[in-house]
Write a protein that holds these residues in place. Sequence first.
Motif, PDB file in Angstrom:
ATOM      1  N   VAL A  19       0.863  -1.175   0.000  1.00  0.00           N
ATOM      2  CA  VAL A  19       0.000   0.000   0.000  1.00  0.00           C
ATOM      3  C   VAL A  19       0.904   1.232   0.000  1.00  0.00           C
ATOM      4  N   LYS A  20       0.487   2.265  -0.725  1.00  0.00           N
ATOM      5  CA  LYS A  20       1.192   3.548  -0.698  1.00  0.00           C
ATOM      6  C   LYS A  20       0.320   4.589   0.000  1.00  0.00           C
ATOM      7  N   GLU A  21       0.979   5.553   0.586  1.00  0.00           N
ATOM      8  CA  GLU A  21       0.273   6.670   1.196  1.00  0.00           C
ATOM      9  C   GLU A  21      -0.644   7.309   0.143  1.00  0.00           C
ATOM     10  N   ASN A  22      -1.819   7.718   0.587  1.00  0.00           N
ATOM     11  CA  ASN A  22      -2.829   8.393  -0.234  1.00  0.00           C
ATOM     12  C   ASN A  22      -3.487   7.499  -1.283  1.00  0.00           C
ATOM     13  N   GLU A  23      -3.283   6.174  -1.171  1.00  0.00           N
ATOM     14  CA  GLU A  23      -4.031   5.224  -1.983  1.00  0.00           C
ATOM     15  C   GLU A  23      -4.974   4.459  -1.058  1.00  0.00           C
ATOM     16  N   VAL A  24      -6.125   4.084  -1.567  1.00  0.00           N
ATOM     17  CA  VAL A  24      -7.049   3.282  -0.766  1.00  0.00           C
ATOM     18  C   VAL A  24      -6.509   1.860  -0.693  1.00  0.00           C
ATOM     19  N   CYS A  25      -6.478   1.317   0.500  1.00  0.00           N
ATOM     20  CA  CYS A  25      -6.039  -0.060   0.712  1.00  0.00           C
ATOM     21  C   CYS A  25      -7.219  -0.984   0.415  1.00  0.00           C
ATOM     22  N   TYR A  46      -5.700  -0.732   7.914  1.00  0.00           N
ATOM     23  CA  TYR A  46      -7.043  -1.137   8.304  1.00  0.00           C
ATOM     24  C   TYR A  46      -8.070  -0.009   8.189  1.00  0.00           C
ATOM     25  N   ARG A  47      -7.711   1.172   8.630  1.00  0.00           N
ATOM     26  CA  ARG A  47      -8.649   2.301   8.537  1.00  0.00           C
ATOM     27  C   ARG A  47      -9.042   2.537   7.086  1.00  0.00           C
ATOM     28  N   SER A  48      -8.076   2.507   6.195  1.00  0.00           N
ATOM     29  CA  SER A  48      -8.336   2.690   4.778  1.00  0.00           C
ATOM     30  C   SER A  48      -9.169   1.532   4.224  1.00  0.00           C
ATOM     31  N   PHE A  49      -8.808   0.321   4.608  1.00  0.00           N
ATOM     32  CA  PHE A  49      -9.518  -0.869   4.120  1.00  0.00           C
ATOM     33  C   PHE A  49     -10.996  -0.830   4.508  1.00  0.00           C
ATOM     34  N   ILE A  50     -11.290  -0.496   5.748  1.00  0.00           N
ATOM     35  CA  ILE A  50     -12.675  -0.504   6.248  1.00  0.00           C
ATOM     36  C   ILE A  50     -13.484   0.675   5.714  1.00  0.00           C
ATOM     37  N   THR A  51     -12.872   1.864   5.662  1.00  0.00           N
ATOM     38  CA  THR A  51     -13.630   3.078   5.316  1.00  0.00           C
ATOM     39  C   THR A  51     -13.540   3.478   3.850  1.00  0.00           C
ATOM     40  N   GLY A  52     -12.526   2.993   3.149  1.00  0.00           N
ATOM     41  CA  GLY A  52     -12.338   3.398   1.755  1.00  0.00           C
ATOM     42  C   GLY A  52     -11.649   4.740   1.597  1.00  0.00           C
ATOM     43  N   VAL A  53     -11.149   5.304   2.701  1.00  0.00           N
ATOM     44  CA  VAL A  53     -10.394   6.564   2.604  1.00  0.00           C
ATOM     45  C   VAL A  53      -8.923   6.236   2.297  1.00  0.00           C
ATOM     46  N   PRO A  54      -8.198   7.170   1.711  1.00  0.00           N
ATOM     47  CA  PRO A  54      -6.787   6.905   1.407  1.00  0.00           C
ATOM     48  C   PRO A  54      -5.965   6.582   2.656  1.00  0.00           C
ATOM     49  N   SER A  55      -4.997   5.716   2.475  1.00  0.00           N
ATOM     50  CA  SER A  55      -4.119   5.304   3.577  1.00  0.00           C
ATOM     51  C   SER A  55      -3.200   6.455   3.984  1.00  0.00           C
ATOM     52  N   ASP A 111      11.626  -9.962  -0.095  1.00  0.00           N
ATOM     53  CA  ASP A 111      10.628 -10.583  -0.951  1.00  0.00           C
ATOM     54  C   ASP A 111       9.580 -11.231  -0.049  1.00  0.00           C
ATOM     55  N   THR A 112       8.320 -10.994  -0.361  1.00  0.00           N
ATOM     56  CA  THR A 112       7.232 -11.364   0.549  1.00  0.00           C
ATOM     57  C   THR A 112       6.078 -12.009  -0.208  1.00  0.00           C
ATOM     58  N   ILE A 113       5.453 -12.966   0.438  1.00  0.00           N
ATOM     59  CA  ILE A 113       4.206 -13.539  -0.071  1.00  0.00           C
ATOM     60  C   ILE A 113       3.134 -13.299   0.985  1.00  0.00           C
ATOM     61  N   ILE A 114       2.031 -12.731   0.543  1.00  0.00           N
ATOM     62  CA  ILE A 114       0.893 -12.436   1.418  1.00  0.00           C
ATOM     63  C   ILE A 114      -0.332 -13.145   0.857  1.00  0.00           C
ATOM     64  N   TYR A 115      -1.061 -13.840   1.722  1.00  0.00           N
ATOM     65  CA  TYR A 115      -2.366 -14.356   1.338  1.00  0.00           C
ATOM     66  C   TYR A 115      -3.348 -13.228   1.611  1.00  0.00           C
ATOM     67  N   ALA A 116      -3.870 -12.630   0.535  1.00  0.00           N
ATOM     68  CA  ALA A 116      -4.672 -11.418   0.670  1.00  0.00           C
ATOM     69  C   ALA A 116      -6.070 -11.593   0.092  1.00  0.00           C
ATOM     70  N   MET A 117      -6.993 -10.892   0.729  1.00  0.00           N
ATOM     71  CA  MET A 117      -8.394 -10.885   0.321  1.00  0.00           C
ATOM     72  C   MET A 117      -8.754  -9.457  -0.052  1.00  0.00           C
ATOM     73  N   ASP A 118      -9.440  -9.290  -1.181  1.00  0.00           N
ATOM     74  CA  ASP A 118      -9.833  -7.935  -1.554  1.00  0.00           C
ATOM     75  C   ASP A 118     -11.104  -7.518  -0.815  1.00  0.00           C
ATOM     76  N   LYS A 119     -11.377  -6.232  -0.828  1.00  0.00           N
ATOM     77  CA  LYS A 119     -12.486  -5.660  -0.055  1.00  0.00           C
ATOM     78  C   LYS A 119     -13.837  -6.208  -0.502  1.00  0.00           C
ATOM     79  N   ASN A 120     -14.040  -6.403  -1.793  1.00  0.00           N
ATOM     80  CA  ASN A 120     -15.330  -6.936  -2.261  1.00  0.00           C
ATOM     81  C   ASN A 120     -15.574  -8.335  -1.713  1.00  0.00           C
ATOM     82  N   HIS A 121     -14.564  -9.183  -1.747  1.00  0.00           N
ATOM     83  CA  HIS A 121     -14.705 -10.545  -1.230  1.00  0.00           C
ATOM     84  C   HIS A 121     -14.940 -10.510   0.284  1.00  0.00           C
TER      85      HIS A 121
END
Length: 181
Positions: A26-32, A69-78, A87-97
């Motif tokens: 995630v980057k600053e000012n992007e929605v997570c 988390y705040r961005s993920f739940i509210t949709g406001v920019p991070s 190097d990283t592997i994350i098991y991630a779920m998108d907001k719609n799912h």
Amino acid sequence: MLTKENIDLFRSECKAIQIKKNDFFVKENEVCNHIGIVHSGTLYGYFEDADSNFIVSELYYEQSIVTSYRSFITGVPSPAFLKAYSDTIIYAMDKNHYDQLMKQQEWAYIFKKISDLLFINKCFKETALIKLKAKERYLQLIENRKQIEQKFPQHLIASYLKIRPETLSRIKSLDLYQDRK
């Protein structure tokens, strides 16, 4: 605390995301748009203050829940960056799912456990910063996160503890010296 069964169930609904060292989750000012669990590798969350100072807010490694988390739940920019230290592997779920699963009682329970865990961790860190001296914060960190010093360099750990790297070096050397007595 999430059980192994909760983690396995969460992962079964996720996609593996690979992030190369120095790339961003995630980057600053992007929605997570994702919440995930680190499978392998390391990341760190950080802010840049008004004077462009770099301030580490969180250190993530295997089994850590990672999101803005705040961005993920509210949709406001991070307000923060989440960057891969290795190097990283994350098991991630998108907001719609997430929103679809949240309609099911079993998933609402798991997501509540996740939100509780994130909140409790935030409270412990905030309390430690207010009530504990630098040495006590360091000792608490290495007690609760035993692998942290093998996963991250001293300057990131120092920033997370809100101390200078020199202060952390001094704390560590004093502790080593005292253990030899």
